[in-house]
Design a protein around this motif. Structure first.
Motif, mmCIF file in Angstrom:
data_model
loop_
_atom_site.group_PDB
_atom_site.id
_atom_site.type_symbol
_atom_site.label_atom_id
_atom_site.label_comp_id
_atom_site.label_asym_id
_atom_site.label_seq_id
_atom_site.Cartn_x
_atom_site.Cartn_y
_atom_site.Cartn_z
ATOM 1 N N VAL A 28 0.835 -1.195 0.000
ATOM 2 C CA VAL A 28 0.000 0.000 0.000
ATOM 3 C C VAL A 28 0.873 1.251 0.000
ATOM 4 N N GLY A 29 1.911 1.239 0.828
ATOM 5 C CA GLY A 29 2.791 2.398 0.936
ATOM 6 C C GLY A 29 3.497 2.747 -0.355
ATOM 7 N N GLU A 30 3.736 1.760 -1.187
ATOM 8 C CA GLU A 30 4.365 1.998 -2.481
ATOM 9 C C GLU A 30 3.360 2.403 -3.557
ATOM 10 N N GLY A 31 2.074 2.316 -3.228
ATOM 11 C CA GLY A 31 1.040 2.660 -4.188
ATOM 12 C C GLY A 31 0.661 1.535 -5.133
ATOM 13 N N ARG A 32 1.138 0.316 -4.848
ATOM 14 C CA ARG A 32 0.840 -0.821 -5.720
ATOM 15 C C ARG A 32 -0.506 -1.458 -5.401
ATOM 16 N N ARG A 33 -1.022 -1.213 -4.181
ATOM 17 C CA ARG A 33 -2.295 -1.789 -3.752
ATOM 18 C C ARG A 33 -3.146 -0.704 -3.111
ATOM 19 N N PRO A 34 -4.489 -0.832 -3.196
ATOM 20 C CA PRO A 34 -5.374 0.151 -2.556
ATOM 21 C C PRO A 34 -5.388 -0.028 -1.037
ATOM 22 N N LEU A 35 -5.942 0.972 -0.352
ATOM 23 C CA LEU A 35 -5.955 0.963 1.115
ATOM 24 C C LEU A 35 -6.657 -0.253 1.695
ATOM 25 N N ASP A 36 -7.714 -0.708 1.042
ATOM 26 C CA ASP A 36 -8.500 -1.799 1.623
ATOM 27 C C ASP A 36 -7.971 -3.183 1.264
ATOM 28 N N TRP A 37 -6.897 -3.247 0.489
ATOM 29 C CA TRP A 37 -6.409 -4.559 0.052
ATOM 30 C C TRP A 37 -5.937 -5.453 1.203
ATOM 31 N N PRO A 38 -5.103 -4.986 2.133
ATOM 32 C CA PRO A 38 -4.685 -5.882 3.228
ATOM 33 C C PRO A 38 -5.863 -6.439 4.009
ATOM 34 N N GLY A 39 -6.871 -5.591 4.311
ATOM 35 C CA GLY A 39 -8.032 -6.059 5.051
ATOM 36 C C GLY A 39 -8.892 -7.028 4.269
ATOM 37 N N SER A 40 -8.922 -6.872 2.944
ATOM 38 C CA SER A 40 -9.755 -7.755 2.122
ATOM 39 C C SER A 40 -9.261 -9.195 2.133
ATOM 40 N N LEU A 41 -8.013 -9.397 2.503
ATOM 41 C CA LEU A 41 -7.436 -10.745 2.504
ATOM 42 C C LEU A 41 -7.873 -11.574 3.709
ATOM 43 N N LEU A 42 -8.527 -10.947 4.674
ATOM 44 C CA LEU A 42 -8.920 -11.659 5.888
ATOM 45 C C LEU A 42 -9.999 -12.705 5.633
ATOM 46 N N VAL A 43 -10.617 -12.685 4.463
ATOM 47 C CA VAL A 43 -11.630 -13.700 4.148
ATOM 48 C C VAL A 43 -10.978 -15.001 3.660
ATOM 49 N N ARG A 44 -9.695 -14.961 3.376
ATOM 50 C CA ARG A 44 -9.030 -16.152 2.857
ATOM 51 C C ARG A 44 -8.751 -17.150 3.976
ATOM 52 N N THR A 45 -8.719 -18.402 3.613
ATOM 53 C CA THR A 45 -8.478 -19.465 4.598
ATOM 54 C C THR A 45 -7.120 -20.125 4.423
ATOM 55 N N GLU A 46 -6.333 -19.648 3.457
ATOM 56 C CA GLU A 46 -4.984 -20.157 3.231
ATOM 57 C C GLU A 46 -4.021 -18.991 3.056
ATOM 58 N N ARG A 47 -2.748 -19.283 3.203
ATOM 59 C CA ARG A 47 -1.707 -18.271 3.019
ATOM 60 C C ARG A 47 -1.832 -17.614 1.644
ATOM 61 N N ALA A 48 -1.828 -16.279 1.623
ATOM 62 C CA ALA A 48 -1.957 -15.534 0.375
ATOM 63 C C ALA A 48 -0.584 -15.408 -0.276
ATOM 64 N N SER A 49 -0.421 -16.019 -1.428
ATOM 65 C CA SER A 49 0.881 -16.017 -2.095
ATOM 66 C C SER A 49 1.272 -14.637 -2.605
ATOM 67 N N ASP A 50 0.290 -13.735 -2.763
ATOM 68 C CA ASP A 50 0.597 -12.400 -3.252
ATOM 69 C C ASP A 50 0.975 -11.427 -2.141
ATOM 70 N N VAL A 51 1.062 -11.905 -0.902
ATOM 71 C CA VAL A 51 1.519 -11.073 0.206
ATOM 72 C C VAL A 51 3.008 -11.339 0.432
ATOM 73 N N PRO A 52 3.868 -10.360 0.209
ATOM 74 C CA PRO A 52 5.298 -10.581 0.433
ATOM 75 C C PRO A 52 5.617 -10.639 1.925
ATOM 76 N N VAL A 53 6.634 -11.389 2.277
ATOM 77 C CA VAL A 53 7.103 -11.465 3.663
ATOM 78 C C VAL A 53 8.304 -10.530 3.798
ATOM 79 N N ALA A 54 8.188 -9.530 4.653
ATOM 80 C CA ALA A 54 9.255 -8.548 4.822
ATOM 81 C C ALA A 54 10.495 -9.205 5.421
ATOM 82 N N PRO A 55 11.683 -8.660 5.151
ATOM 83 C CA PRO A 55 12.928 -9.235 5.688
ATOM 84 C C PRO A 55 12.908 -9.351 7.205
ATOM 85 N N ALA A 56 13.524 -10.405 7.708
ATOM 86 C CA ALA A 56 13.462 -10.706 9.139
ATOM 87 C C ALA A 56 14.171 -9.672 9.999
ATOM 88 N N HIS A 57 15.260 -9.091 9.520
ATOM 89 C CA HIS A 57 16.099 -8.305 10.420
ATOM 90 C C HIS A 57 15.492 -6.968 10.813
#
Length: 299
Positions: free
Chosen positions: A242-271
């Motif tokens: 969202v911060g980069e402007g690639r997704r709309p504001l409601d996109w992260p919340g819209s994923l809460l209806v899914r029942t499996e890991r969303a492959s289109d959600v990147p995992v931020a670096p651990a450090h």
């Protein structure tokens, strides 16, 4: 060679994850609560792993050396490889005679045997019902990013991710607010067999802050009753989109209806992630809290 621990024949039988052994009180043992800090850069996470360096192994080895008895640690949050902690909490049971003998000198002796990327700033006798993992009310994490052209300060390079594109922290914060509350965060978790992905997200905020050296940091604060595997880093990944402007504001919340890991959600670096605090109820409520948490989460 560490001595054999006293048996706990009167301890209740509890099913627990193998890297967090059940520790019932009794049998002349005292329960200790330890505050733990570590730089996760060179660790393969918290939990014991064969042939890999982990925080649990280093800390248990150090405690066994000082106390001359085997020690099994139960941790508030099993952090992943590369994740840091300034407010980790663990508990263990040791013979009371050992604790009374070592109490005054334990911190100094631990400092002498632990590696420089692990520290124990505080050890205290805990209530017998204290459980670092299942007694916790909330865990608090901070994730740090910088989109400054020069990257992070050399003194913060271990815990701050250099981000190559400008981030809109205000948009990220608005999107974060739509994720609060009790939800199934399956889209943001790496599922563990038999474990629930329902969590109560108590806080998720994003703010830009100015550092002493004049640089800018985007700080994400996340608090929940508990987090499932990779959940915080996945939430950060969704907010960054969202911060980069690639997704709309409601996109992260819209994923809460899914029942499996969303492959289109990147995992931020651990450090960029640090566990900064863990909350617990008063002593009189510890047993009830542990019972409720065990019943709700079988992970």
């Amino acid at each position: 060679m560490a001595s054999r621990r006293p048996t706990r024949s009167d301890a209740p039988l509890t099913i627990q994850h193998p890297d967090e052994p059940a520790t019932g009180n009794g049998g002349g043992l005292v329960r200790l609560r330890l505050a733990v800090q570590y730089d996760g850069t060179d660790f393969h996470g918290w939990a014991r792993q064969p042939a890999l360096r982990t925080v649990q192994q280093e800390l248990e080895r150090g405690l066994a050396t000082v106390l001359r008895t085997d020690v099994d640690l139960t941790v508030a949050g099993r952090t992943d490889a590369g994740v840091h902690a300034t407010g980790q909490v663990v508990h263990c049971d040791v013979p009371r005679a050992v604790w009374e003998d070592q109490q005054e000198k334990l911190l100094r002796r631990l400092r002498g045997v632990l590696p420089p990327d692990v520290a124990v700033p505080r050890v205290e006798e805990a209530h017998p019902d204290f459980d670092a993992r299942f007694g916790a009310l909330a865990r608090h994490y901070v994730y740090r990013l910088t989109d400054a052209p020069a990257g992070p300060s050399p003194l913060r390079r271990a815990d701050t991710v250099a981000w190559p594109r400008r981030l809109d922290a205000s948009a990220m914060d608005l999107a974060a607010g739509l994720l609060l509350g009790q939800n199934d965060f399956a889209a943001y978790c790496k599922r563990r067999e038999g474990a629930t992905t329902i969590r109560t997200l108590l806080r998720l905020t994003v703010a830009r802050q100015h550092e002493d050296d004049g640089s800018h940091t985007v700080r994400i604060d996340a608090s929940a009753d508990a987090f499932c595997h990779s959940m915080v880093r996945s939430l950060v990944g969704g907010l960054v989109a969202v911060g980069e402007g690639r997704r709309p504001l409601d996109w992260p919340g819209s994923l809460l209806v899914r029942t499996e890991r969303a492959s289109d959600v990147p995992v931020a670096p651990a450090h960029g992630l640090t566990l900064v605090a863990v909350d617990y109820p008063p002593d009189a409520e510890l047993a009830a809290r542990t019972q409720v948490t065990r019943a709700r989460r079988g992970d």
